[in-house]
Design a protein around this motif. Sequence first.
Motif, PDB file in Angstrom:
ATOM      1  N   THR A  47     -50.514 -84.550  -3.670  1.00 24.52           N
ATOM      2  CA  THR A  47     -49.767 -84.919  -4.878  1.00 24.52           C
ATOM      3  C   THR A  47     -48.895 -86.152  -4.688  1.00 24.52           C
ATOM      4  O   THR A  47     -48.265 -86.592  -5.642  1.00 24.52           O
ATOM      5  N   ALA A  48     -48.862 -86.704  -3.511  1.00 22.35           N
ATOM      6  CA  ALA A  48     -48.046 -87.906  -3.270  1.00 22.35           C
ATOM      7  C   ALA A  48     -48.475 -89.059  -4.163  1.00 22.35           C
ATOM      8  O   ALA A  48     -47.636 -89.821  -4.659  1.00 22.35           O
ATOM      9  N   ILE A  49     -49.761 -89.198  -4.403  1.00 21.91           N
ATOM     10  CA  ILE A  49     -50.267 -90.298  -5.229  1.00 21.91           C
ATOM     11  C   ILE A  49     -49.718 -90.239  -6.644  1.00 21.91           C
ATOM     12  O   ILE A  49     -49.439 -91.274  -7.263  1.00 21.91           O
ATOM     13  N   PHE A  50     -49.495 -89.035  -7.172  1.00 21.93           N
ATOM     14  CA  PHE A  50     -48.968 -88.907  -8.531  1.00 21.93           C
ATOM     15  C   PHE A  50     -47.516 -89.381  -8.606  1.00 21.93           C
ATOM     16  O   PHE A  50     -47.102 -89.968  -9.608  1.00 21.93           O
ATOM     17  N   TYR A  51     -46.745 -89.121  -7.555  1.00 19.38           N
ATOM     18  CA  TYR A  51     -45.367 -89.610  -7.516  1.00 19.38           C
ATOM     19  C   TYR A  51     -45.341 -91.134  -7.389  1.00 19.38           C
ATOM     20  O   TYR A  51     -44.492 -91.789  -7.988  1.00 19.38           O
ATOM     21  N   ILE A  52     -46.260 -91.685  -6.617  1.00 21.72           N
ATOM     22  CA  ILE A  52     -46.329 -93.139  -6.480  1.00 21.72           C
ATOM     23  C   ILE A  52     -46.634 -93.773  -7.837  1.00 21.72           C
ATOM     24  O   ILE A  52     -45.987 -94.746  -8.244  1.00 21.72           O
ATOM     25  N   ILE A  53     -47.607 -93.223  -8.551  1.00 19.44           N
ATOM     26  CA  ILE A  53     -47.970 -93.754  -9.870  1.00 19.44           C
ATOM     27  C   ILE A  53     -46.797 -93.638 -10.840  1.00 19.44           C
ATOM     28  O   ILE A  53     -46.483 -94.581 -11.576  1.00 19.44           O
ATOM     29  N   ALA A  54     -46.117 -92.507 -10.844  1.00 16.44           N
ATOM     30  CA  ALA A  54     -44.978 -92.311 -11.753  1.00 16.44           C
ATOM     31  C   ALA A  54     -43.839 -93.278 -11.433  1.00 16.44           C
ATOM     32  O   ALA A  54     -43.232 -93.848 -12.350  1.00 16.44           O
ATOM     33  N   VAL A  55     -43.570 -93.491 -10.149  1.00 13.67           N
ATOM     34  CA  VAL A  55     -42.501 -94.427  -9.774  1.00 13.67           C
ATOM     35  C   VAL A  55     -42.872 -95.847 -10.179  1.00 13.67           C
ATOM     36  O   VAL A  55     -42.026 -96.603 -10.676  1.00 13.67           O
ATOM     37  N   VAL A  56     -44.121 -96.216  -9.989  1.00 14.61           N
ATOM     38  CA  VAL A  56     -44.560 -97.547 -10.406  1.00 14.61           C
ATOM     39  C   VAL A  56     -44.368 -97.713 -11.911  1.00 14.61           C
ATOM     40  O   VAL A  56     -43.849 -98.742 -12.373  1.00 14.61           O
ATOM     41  N   LEU A  57     -44.759 -96.717 -12.695  1.00 15.70           N
ATOM     42  CA  LEU A  57     -44.578 -96.795 -14.151  1.00 15.70           C
ATOM     43  C   LEU A  57     -43.105 -96.888 -14.541  1.00 15.70           C
ATOM     44  O   LEU A  57     -42.730 -97.685 -15.411  1.00 15.70           O
ATOM     45  N   LEU A  58     -42.275 -96.081 -13.913  1.00 13.38           N
ATOM     46  CA  LEU A  58     -40.844 -96.107 -14.232  1.00 13.38           C
ATOM     47  C   LEU A  58     -40.211 -97.447 -13.843  1.00 13.38           C
ATOM     48  O   LEU A  58     -39.393 -97.988 -14.592  1.00 13.38           O
ATOM     49  N   LEU A  59     -40.578 -97.975 -12.684  1.00 13.74           N
ATOM     50  CA  LEU A  59     -40.025 -99.264 -12.263  1.00 13.74           C
ATOM     51  C   LEU A  59     -40.510-100.402 -13.154  1.00 13.74           C
ATOM     52  O   LEU A  59     -39.744-101.330 -13.455  1.00 13.74           O
ATOM     53  N   GLU A  60     -41.770-100.338 -13.570  1.00 16.76           N
ATOM     54  CA  GLU A  60     -42.271-101.377 -14.469  1.00 16.76           C
ATOM     55  C   GLU A  60     -41.552-101.342 -15.807  1.00 16.76           C
ATOM     56  O   GLU A  60     -41.260-102.383 -16.390  1.00 16.76           O
ATOM     57  N   LYS A  61     -41.239-100.151 -16.295  1.00 18.41           N
ATOM     58  CA  LYS A  61     -40.486-100.043 -17.544  1.00 18.41           C
ATOM     59  C   LYS A  61     -39.053-100.539 -17.360  1.00 18.41           C
ATOM     60  O   LYS A  61     -38.518-101.245 -18.207  1.00 18.41           O
ATOM     61  N   LEU A  62     -38.452-100.186 -16.236  1.00 21.44           N
ATOM     62  CA  LEU A  62     -37.065-100.559 -15.982  1.00 21.44           C
ATOM     63  C   LEU A  62     -36.910-102.059 -15.733  1.00 21.44           C
ATOM     64  O   LEU A  62     -35.997-102.695 -16.259  1.00 21.44           O
ATOM     65  N   LEU A  63     -37.815-102.632 -14.950  1.00 25.30           N
ATOM     66  CA  LEU A  63     -37.697-104.038 -14.550  1.00 25.30           C
ATOM     67  C   LEU A  63     -38.467-105.008 -15.441  1.00 25.30           C
ATOM     68  O   LEU A  63     -38.301-106.217 -15.315  1.00 25.30           O
ATOM     69  N   ASN A  64     -39.329-104.486 -16.299  1.00 26.09           N
ATOM     70  CA  ASN A  64     -40.197-105.320 -17.138  1.00 26.09           C
ATOM     71  C   ASN A  64     -41.045-106.279 -16.310  1.00 26.09           C
ATOM     72  O   ASN A  64     -41.257-107.426 -16.692  1.00 26.09           O
ATOM     73  N   THR A  66     -44.469-106.241 -13.192  1.00 27.33           N
ATOM     74  CA  THR A  66     -45.472-105.462 -12.483  1.00 27.33           C
ATOM     75  C   THR A  66     -45.043-105.296 -11.027  1.00 27.33           C
ATOM     76  O   THR A  66     -44.712-106.269 -10.357  1.00 27.33           O
ATOM     77  N   VAL A  67     -45.060-104.061 -10.547  1.00 23.42           N
ATOM     78  CA  VAL A  67     -44.641-103.787  -9.168  1.00 23.42           C
ATOM     79  C   VAL A  67     -45.748-103.130  -8.346  1.00 23.42           C
ATOM     80  O   VAL A  67     -45.504-102.709  -7.227  1.00 23.42           O
ATOM     81  N   VAL A  68     -46.957-103.052  -8.904  1.00 21.04           N
ATOM     82  CA  VAL A  68     -48.061-102.399  -8.204  1.00 21.04           C
ATOM     83  C   VAL A  68     -48.357-103.116  -6.897  1.00 21.04           C
ATOM     84  O   VAL A  68     -48.531-102.489  -5.846  1.00 21.04           O
ATOM     85  N   GLY A  69     -48.428-104.427  -6.937  1.00 21.65           N
ATOM     86  CA  GLY A  69     -48.722-105.206  -5.734  1.00 21.65           C
ATOM     87  C   GLY A  69     -47.681-105.013  -4.648  1.00 21.65           C
ATOM     88  O   GLY A  69     -48.020-104.846  -3.465  1.00 21.65           O
TER      89      GLY A  69
END
Length: 132
Positions: A47-64, A66-69
Motif C-alpha cells: 500500500t505504500a504506492i497509494f500513499y505516494i500517489i496521494a502525497v503527489v496529488l496533495l502537493l501538486e494541489k498545494l504548490l500548483n 508538478t512534483v512527480v519527477g
Amino acid sequence: MVQQLIHNHVYIFLLVFPVISTIIVFYMSNFILKHKWKAIHFTVQWTAIFYIIAVVLLLEKLLNQTVVGIMLILLIIVLSIILIFQWKRHTEVNLRNGLKVLTRISFLVFGIIYSILISYEIIQGMYIKYFH
C-alpha cells in the motif's frame, strides 16, 4: 460540468483510497497469513504506492506545480543509498531486499506526510467554509 464532477470524485477517491486499502489489505493478509507482523509487512509493502500517489496529488494541489519527477528522483536516490549500504555491509546487492526496504521507508515517510497534508486540507476547508 460532468468532466469536472468526475475529476473531483476521482481526486477524492485517490486521496481516501490509501487508508481504505491499508485497512482492507491488512485484514485480508492477517486472515490469510495468520501472523500479525507478516500481515503488517505485507500491507506496508503493497500500500505504500497509494500513499505516494496521494502525497503527489496533495502537493501538486498545494504548490500548483508538478512534483512527480522530484518524487521519482528522490525515491531513486533513496534506493541507491539503500543498495550502497547493502553493498558495504554484505558485499552483495539484492535488489528485491532493497525494494522491500524502500517500500517500508516510503510507507513511513509518505504516511506521515499524507497525514500532515490531509490535516492541513481539512483545517483549510473548515477555515474557508466557516470563517471566510
